[in-house]
Design a protein around this motif. Sequence first.
Motif: not given
Lengths: 717, 271
Positions: A583, B156, A579, A531, B150-153, A581, B158, A589, B119-120
Amino acid sequence: MLNKKLFVLVCICLLCLVNRVAAQQVPLTYDKFEQLLEDLAPEDENLDYDAWFEYLSALQQDPIDLNAANYDELIEMRLLSDQQVNGVLYYRDYVGGFYNIYELQAVPELDLEAIRRILPFVKVKGSLTDFHIPFKDQLYKGDHQFFVRYTHLLQVRDGYKYNDESEPYYLGSPDKIYARYRYKYGTRLSYGITAEKDPGEEFFKGTEKRGFDFYSAHFFKKGDGLLQTLALGDYEVRFGQGLIMWGGLAFGKSVETIQIAHQGQTLRPYTSVAESQFMRGAAATLKKNNWEATLFASYKPIDRSATVDTLAIDDAGEIDGEVIIDDSGDNVTFYGYTQDGLHNTLTKIERRHALHQTDAGLRLAYNKRNLELAVNGVYTAFDENINLRTDALYTQYRFQGKSWSAASFDYRRVWRNFNLFGEWTLQSDNAYAFTNGVMMSLHPNLDISLLHRHFDKTYNSFYGAVFAESNSNPAGESGLFLGIAARPFPQWKINAYYDLYQYSWLRYGVNAPSRGHDRFVQLTYTPSRQLEIYLRYKSETKQANVSSAVLQTLQEEDNNDILQPFVQEETNNHWRLQVRYKPDKNWSLRARASGTNLLTPTAPTQTGYLVFQDIAYQPLGKPYDFTLRYALFDTETYDVRQFAFENDVLYSYSIPAYNGRGSRYYILVRYTLARSIDLWLRYAQTTYDDRDVISSGYNEIIGNKQSEIKAQIRFKF
Amino acid sequence: MKKLRWAGFLSLFFSTYLFAQPWTNVPDAETTALGYCTSIQTGAFSLMNNPAGMQHDSTLTVAIFGENKFLLEGVNTFAVAATLPVHFGAFGLGVTQFGNTDYNQQRFSFGYAKKLLPNFSVGLSFDYVQFQITEAEGVNAFTAGVGLQYQPTDEIYVGMRLFNPFKIAFSDFTGDQAPAVIALGAAYSPSEKAKLLIEVEKTTDFDLTFKAGIAYRIIPALSLRVGYTDNPSHFTAGVGFYVGRFDFAIANDFHPVLGSSPQISIQYHAK
């Protein structure tokens, strides 16, 4: 010796225990290169990144040996700062050479991020075998690549239509065709041919009986004896800080606020298709102990530009570069040349190769690890008189004559945490210019850079590219740049710069000596490798002529007698939030929102926005991958247009401007047909909501859609 | 004459939409209270906004929603939506009704969401929208939306949502295209209790809109919410109650000129 081995062993054991970062090999992908490019490249639609990407791709196949690499080779990657390169070299000398790639973590100057960046491109072999391979083996035992790229616009521009039974304005088809063959033996030897047909040029008929409009060929060899480098055919030359000579891509102000020095190898092969900024002939670098001498000579045809009458508006109906529109004088003799490389009309065919340019030069350098001193000389001659001065006042100090020469002195000195660099030039007509800078590493988490430059208003350079507000034509500029890069907390990075400059003479669109300043700050948060979030703010304040529309309004409103456009201060504020990222290892993304507003005292604020989402699926070990983007943009005027990097077929990159109001999407697919054959397909479409006609003149498209299809095939053998 | 009627319809259509952004779907009262940050929405009504949010709940979820715009008669919205998770994703179904007998619009939504990775998530929605004015021929359109979350951490989240990307034109219309919408948002949730949301949304033909929201779950059963949206700039606020398998939310949108628009939504999570 035993001590050293022990030391290394302990280092390795410790480092392996503490951190396993270096063990992960990351291949060079679009994503990786794109990130580098986007961080470094200035926002410009017409840059050529081939050379850099090729260098990195070549290194990926044949990584640099850390035990054999020299300063130039390491810095050329543009992945390490000067301090870091010197740190690597110092460490190598100190311990007597690298045993293992893990040792990179023992180099104090390298942080994890830097190690991750260079890992795909370096190796530790400790042998010099590459140089011992016989020349004739080097000639054919490397990699061959051949590829063809085809670009087609689905809509037909006006200049390609039969209007009232008259022939179309452009001679050939609107398609663009590009073909290239290249042979490479690592970075040691390379030869190849590149050919291109631009839109509107004929192909194997009419005015282009020989097929493509532009051909370029090169042979390039690196050695380890007296003859360090030999370049035949087309090549690029780079001297010092680029005051008098810098072929290829040069980076200016960017988010990399510390890397402000020009660095790289003096000679490079030329494989691009920009049809002007290269040398054609022969060049060589000779080396003896710490002394290096480079000589080059070039002779090539160039295109004559239009004469004054037709100059202001070119054949495509667009304003031709920096040429002034108001050309009332009729006795002006302007003998210029043009560099766009387009030969798609009869007029342009007539002017093609009507002039010839001869270039020659030399560089004598004294090189040590921490010190480089060099003197350079460049001579350029045309086969007839050239006059780049028009009636417009701002051109009054430009070049005129048949020949031009310049000498320069450049230096680079590493002293403790300081890296000092600069170049001074004296030119024919007594023009002078200089640039001096320093990059300081005050603390592992704090770096500062400082650069001062000054260019006489008569300063000229046909091939220069220097760090300045105006990289291409900085004549008359003086400025001071201050950059900072700080890592105050483990996952946070701040990059910022301030640049203050002024011009001692008029410029295009600025009817008075002017001044300006830029402010830039970017906050990057990287909580994990997957990220990255950054927020960027940039403000550019400069003086420019009030627009003709505003001037007219003012004249009407106040009924006064303002006849000439006056100069006013404009401020452009840009912000950007992104942003990125991943995954997992296959998906990536990216989402971005960016905006600009332009503040002028005489007109309402203009604003522009861009919002987009990228999705890439690049599964490892699968024969295909794809990339998608959808973007919405809304810019009130061209001045607040938005820039964003776009993925493209391999070796083709663009940072287009999103202008107007509408949406754009593209899809890019790569498919590996066989071990040696790759196929790329890209479809991009822009739909405008604010117009029914796109572009104007001969480039006009009826309708609100512009769709482009691009296909590329590559053979590797 | 017919053309004139259409022009009237068109102006009504757009004046209706002036109340909010065009295609502002059914946000649910929680999302409204948080400044309409729809890209990171979860729950049953995410079907109408960011369909990727349907993946959030692991059980059948049913929700209803009601809104009265500006305390005026005849400008009410009612909606019902349900999300059914299955082993290969989640399906959603929803209906929205706006207006009265003189002017009304219906929207039928169907969606599918899938977790591509833990997470995506991605989601797709297909919408059929129809508008009806008394005595006029109705118009309708099929369109679609797509969303990512998505949840990168751990803290967080997004989200991105894209609605009507190809700017579908309405049937029998003069060829005018309906706007496309893209929104990017993020939520920062340092603990179970607190959540901060931000979003930017761009609708073709409209200025970029910034949104922000803060939620604070003061006790397990009660959450306080406040939000901000610009263009025009105004505040939203609301509270949420968590009672067993039911989530109740009430919210109000304080428009600077047009006044209050109260909303309520109730969501039920099956076992």
